[in-house]
Design a protein around this motif. Structure first.
Motif, short mmCIF file in Angstrom:
data_model
loop_
_atom_site.label_atom_id
_atom_site.label_comp_id
_atom_site.label_asym_id
_atom_site.label_seq_id
_atom_site.Cartn_x
_atom_site.Cartn_y
_atom_site.Cartn_z
N ASP A 17 17.50 37.31 51.92
CA ASP A 17 17.13 37.42 50.50
C ASP A 17 17.96 38.47 49.76
N LEU A 21 18.37 38.89 45.62
CA LEU A 21 17.70 40.08 45.08
C LEU A 21 18.70 40.97 44.35
N ALA A 66 7.96 37.35 47.44
CA ALA A 66 9.21 36.69 47.07
C ALA A 66 8.84 35.36 46.44
N ASP A 78 10.31 37.94 41.97
CA ASP A 78 9.25 38.55 42.78
C ASP A 78 8.05 38.86 41.90
#
Length: 179
Positions: A17, A21, A66, A78
């Protein structure tokens, strides 16, 4: 999966991720209203992903969901919940990748989290946002939050004073909205 909606999975963060992110947290307009400073390096994102993955949604403190788009498996944002020590109230926050805004994903994700949390016994959820983020304030109102206050020049962030809007949602109100 922790939660599922028609278009989204709300799950724990996991390795892999970091790139997504870092990308959405590095967007200058997104980061403008958040405590982090862009750009967010892949290394910093990896540390955050590891911290988020270790969170416990049933213990006091922050837990980050998430938000994954079912259609293509991409991480698009998120939703964060800070459970208070009394386990009966929480604070809410959310961030969505700029290219995924305006499609109802944040509303869908926030509703799923609220529904789950109220079913687990929360009495109250609070949220606040910078008064300049009108879309965020409208989202909170759309899902049932009531505006409880306006604190002028309350927060010093990134070299400027900002007004904060305060919102609250009680379990009783959620029960009537969700029915």
């Amino acid at each position: 999966m922790l939660l599922e909606t028609s278009r989204l999975y709300l799950r724990r963060f996991h390795p892999g991720d970091e790139v997504a992110l870092a990308a959405y947290q590095s967007d200058p307009e997104t980061a403008r209203y958040q405590p982090w400073t862009p750009p967010v390096s892949p290394e910093s994102a990896a540390i955050r992903v590891k911290e988020f993955a270790e969170g416990d949604p049933d213990r006091p403190g922050w837990f980050e969901y998430a938000v994954e788009l079912k259609a293509d498996g991409s991480l698009i944002g998120d939703v964060a919940v800070k459970l208070h020590e009394n386990l009966m109230q929480a604070d809410l926050g959310y961030t969505l990748a700029p290219d995924r805004q305006g499609h109802g994903y944040a509303t869908e994700a926030v509703r799923a989290v609220l529904d789950d949390r109220f079913r687990r016994g929360l009495r109250r959820v609070s949220a606040e946002c910078d008064a300049r983020i009108l879309r965020s304030a409208r989202l909170l109102e759309r899902v049932g939050f009531q505006r409880e206050g306006h604190r002028p020049a309350f927060s010093w962030i990134k070299g400027e004073w900002t007004d904060d809007l305060l919102f609250g949602l009680l379990a009783d109100r959620w029960g009537t909205l969700a029915a």
